[in-house]
Design a protein around this motif. Structure first.
Motif, PDB file in Angstrom:
ATOM      1  N   ALA A 138       0.867  -1.192   0.000  1.00 36.48           N
ATOM      2  CA  ALA A 138       0.000   0.000   0.000  1.00 36.48           C
ATOM      3  C   ALA A 138       0.897   1.234   0.000  1.00 36.48           C
ATOM      4  CB  ALA A 138      -0.931  -0.010   1.208  1.00 36.48           C
ATOM      5  N   PRO A 139       1.517   1.509  -1.169  1.00 36.79           N
ATOM      6  CA  PRO A 139       2.488   2.600  -1.227  1.00 36.79           C
ATOM      7  C   PRO A 139       1.859   3.993  -1.136  1.00 36.79           C
ATOM      8  CG  PRO A 139       2.181   1.632  -3.405  1.00 36.79           C
ATOM      9  CD  PRO A 139       1.400   0.794  -2.438  1.00 36.79           C
ATOM     10  N   ILE A 140       2.692   4.910  -0.676  1.00 33.98           N
ATOM     11  CA  ILE A 140       2.385   6.343  -0.717  1.00 33.98           C
ATOM     12  C   ILE A 140       3.109   6.888  -1.938  1.00 33.98           C
ATOM     13  CG2 ILE A 140       2.712   8.560   0.442  1.00 33.98           C
ATOM     14  CD1 ILE A 140       2.924   6.909   3.104  1.00 33.98           C
ATOM     15  N   ARG A 141       2.431   7.714  -2.719  1.00 34.46           N
ATOM     16  CA  ARG A 141       3.098   8.352  -3.856  1.00 34.46           C
ATOM     17  C   ARG A 141       2.690   9.813  -3.900  1.00 34.46           C
ATOM     18  NH1 ARG A 141       0.200   9.331  -8.557  1.00 34.46           N
ATOM     19  NH2 ARG A 141      -1.946   8.589  -8.471  1.00 34.46           N
ATOM     20  N   VAL A 142       3.565  10.640  -4.451  1.00 33.62           N
ATOM     21  CA  VAL A 142       3.287  12.069  -4.568  1.00 33.62           C
ATOM     22  C   VAL A 142       3.522  12.488  -6.007  1.00 33.62           C
ATOM     23  CG1 VAL A 142       3.894  14.390  -3.790  1.00 33.62           C
ATOM     24  CG2 VAL A 142       3.982  12.480  -2.169  1.00 33.62           C
ATOM     25  N   GLU A 143       2.467  12.998  -6.632  1.00 35.17           N
ATOM     26  CA  GLU A 143       2.575  13.597  -7.964  1.00 35.17           C
ATOM     27  C   GLU A 143       2.824  15.094  -7.771  1.00 35.17           C
ATOM     28  OE1 GLU A 143       2.086  12.155 -11.138  1.00 35.17           O
ATOM     29  OE2 GLU A 143       2.127  10.239 -10.092  1.00 35.17           O
TER      30      GLU A 143
END
Length: 177
Positions: free
Chosen positions: A113-118
């Protein structure tokens, strides 16, 4: 860790592959509100029920799925909002970050359940997300993202990035400085 408000297991929507597919003019707006045929759905229990049968397929579209039918749901940004984050354990690689969504789902950030930032190329404004289930993500609300920033540490690879740890996985959230 945050506690969700839904009881019972989620339906096995990933196993359902109905032939009938339609569009019933349903949308989830960026503020997390659900709309049908131009009118806001105000019954929270109905929205929570729909959210339990939501699925995002490989085609990038989001659907409400039953064993007999699937219908398109137009999603403006993400189908959920992360409205709370809690940290369990000692700060660092062994900590676990738990997120609570606006609809009562709980997800523990980590390898599955990754965290990602665009980052918007023009404004440089970050848009942070965490995977909730399947391909469905929650956009982190601004206060939740600020909490992550407060927890941020330098990337272990010396890349100049800041990020957070959860379940021994490091997630970059933006450049240092």
């Amino acid at each position: 860790m945050p506690e969700g408000t839904l009881d019972g297991k989620l339906p096995p929507v990933d196993l359902w592959n109905p032939d009938h597919c339609g569009d019933i003019d349903m949308e989830i707006r960026a503020d997390g509100s659900w709309w049908h045929e131009g009118g806001r759905i105000n019954r929270e229990r109905l929205v929570k029920l729909f959210s339990r049968i939501l699925r995002k397929d490989e085609d990038g579209k989001t659907y409400l799925v039953t064993p007999h039918e699937k219908v398109v749901v137009h999603v403006e940004d993400a189908p959920f909002l992360a409205v709370r984050v809690d940290r369990a354990g000692e700060a660092g690689p062994d900590q676990t970050l738990g997120f609570l969504t606006n609809l009562g789902d709980v997800t523990l950030a980590g390898p599955d359940a990754p965290i990602r930032v665009e980052t918007d190329p023009e404004t440089q404004e970050p848009s942070p997300y965490v995977l909730v289930r399947g391909r469905l993500e929650a956009k982190l609300t601004r206060p939740v993202f600020y909490e992550l920033v407060d927890m941020a540490v330098d990337a272990p690879d010396g890349s100049g990035q800041l990020g957070v740890w959860s379940q021994r996985a490091f997630f970059p959230i933006g450049p240092a400085g």
